[in-house]
Design an enzyme around this catalytic site. Sequence first.
Site, PDB file in Angstrom:
ATOM      1  CG  HIS A  15      70.365  40.972  -9.597  1.00 43.72           C
ATOM      2  ND1 HIS A  15      70.039  42.047  -8.801  1.00 43.72           N
ATOM      3  CD2 HIS A  15      71.560  41.268 -10.167  1.00 43.72           C
ATOM      4  CE1 HIS A  15      70.997  42.963  -8.905  1.00 43.72           C
ATOM      5  NE2 HIS A  15      71.923  42.504  -9.720  1.00 43.72           N
ATOM      6  CB  CYS A  16      69.242  34.215  -8.472  1.00 47.85           C
ATOM      7  SG  CYS A  16      68.596  32.543  -8.535  1.00 47.85           S
ATOM      8  N   GLY A  17      66.596  34.220  -6.632  1.00 47.08           N
ATOM      9  CA  GLY A  17      66.028  33.764  -5.370  1.00 47.08           C
ATOM     10  C   GLY A  17      66.975  32.854  -4.602  1.00 47.08           C
ATOM     11  CG  LEU A  18      68.029  29.303  -5.965  1.00 50.14           C
ATOM     12  CD1 LEU A  18      68.447  28.245  -6.978  1.00 50.14           C
ATOM     13  CD2 LEU A  18      67.409  28.667  -4.741  1.00 50.14           C
ATOM     14  CB  THR A  19      71.278  35.627  -4.505  1.00 50.39           C
ATOM     15  OG1 THR A  19      71.028  35.737  -5.912  1.00 50.39           O
ATOM     16  CG2 THR A  19      72.485  36.467  -4.149  1.00 50.39           C
TER      17      THR A  19
END
Length: 157
Positions: free
Chosen positions: A34-38
């Site tokens: 659940h991360c912008g870098l996923t």
Amino acid sequence: MSIYEFSAHTIDGELQPFSTYRGKVLLIVNVASHCGLTPQYGDLESLYRRYRERGLVVLGFPSNDFNQEPDDEATIKSFCARNYAVTFPLFAKIHVNGPDTHPLFAYLKEQQPGLSPDGEIKWNFTKFLVDRNGRVVRRFAPTDTVGAVERQMVELL
């Protein structure tokens, strides 16, 4: 002490000794769903597929230390398979910072503290590159692209 003295539970709950990876080039990454870098999951999987026959193993360690991996292992595994076709080894959730830091990550941070004086991991998708002899040779920031990692990694294969 070397990387081969550690072990961790896989995402399926099996204890995995790192001695299994002796002679391989490892890219060890703390991951989150659940991360912008996923989307880096997809890049890491592509890298793994391109170089696994030459001895690369990508190892993903989910962590909720940044409040972006609240799910359980079964949900994480399903998410990774469904959205990014992940086939590289995933491990059970761990802590990468704080008093409950997994011993592997304590060792990685000791060997490659990065730019932070305390060596703490600042965000998801911090990457550690380990050579075929088990030596931690480089730490990459979360925003370092897999392309930047690949340039350094290829020299070790």
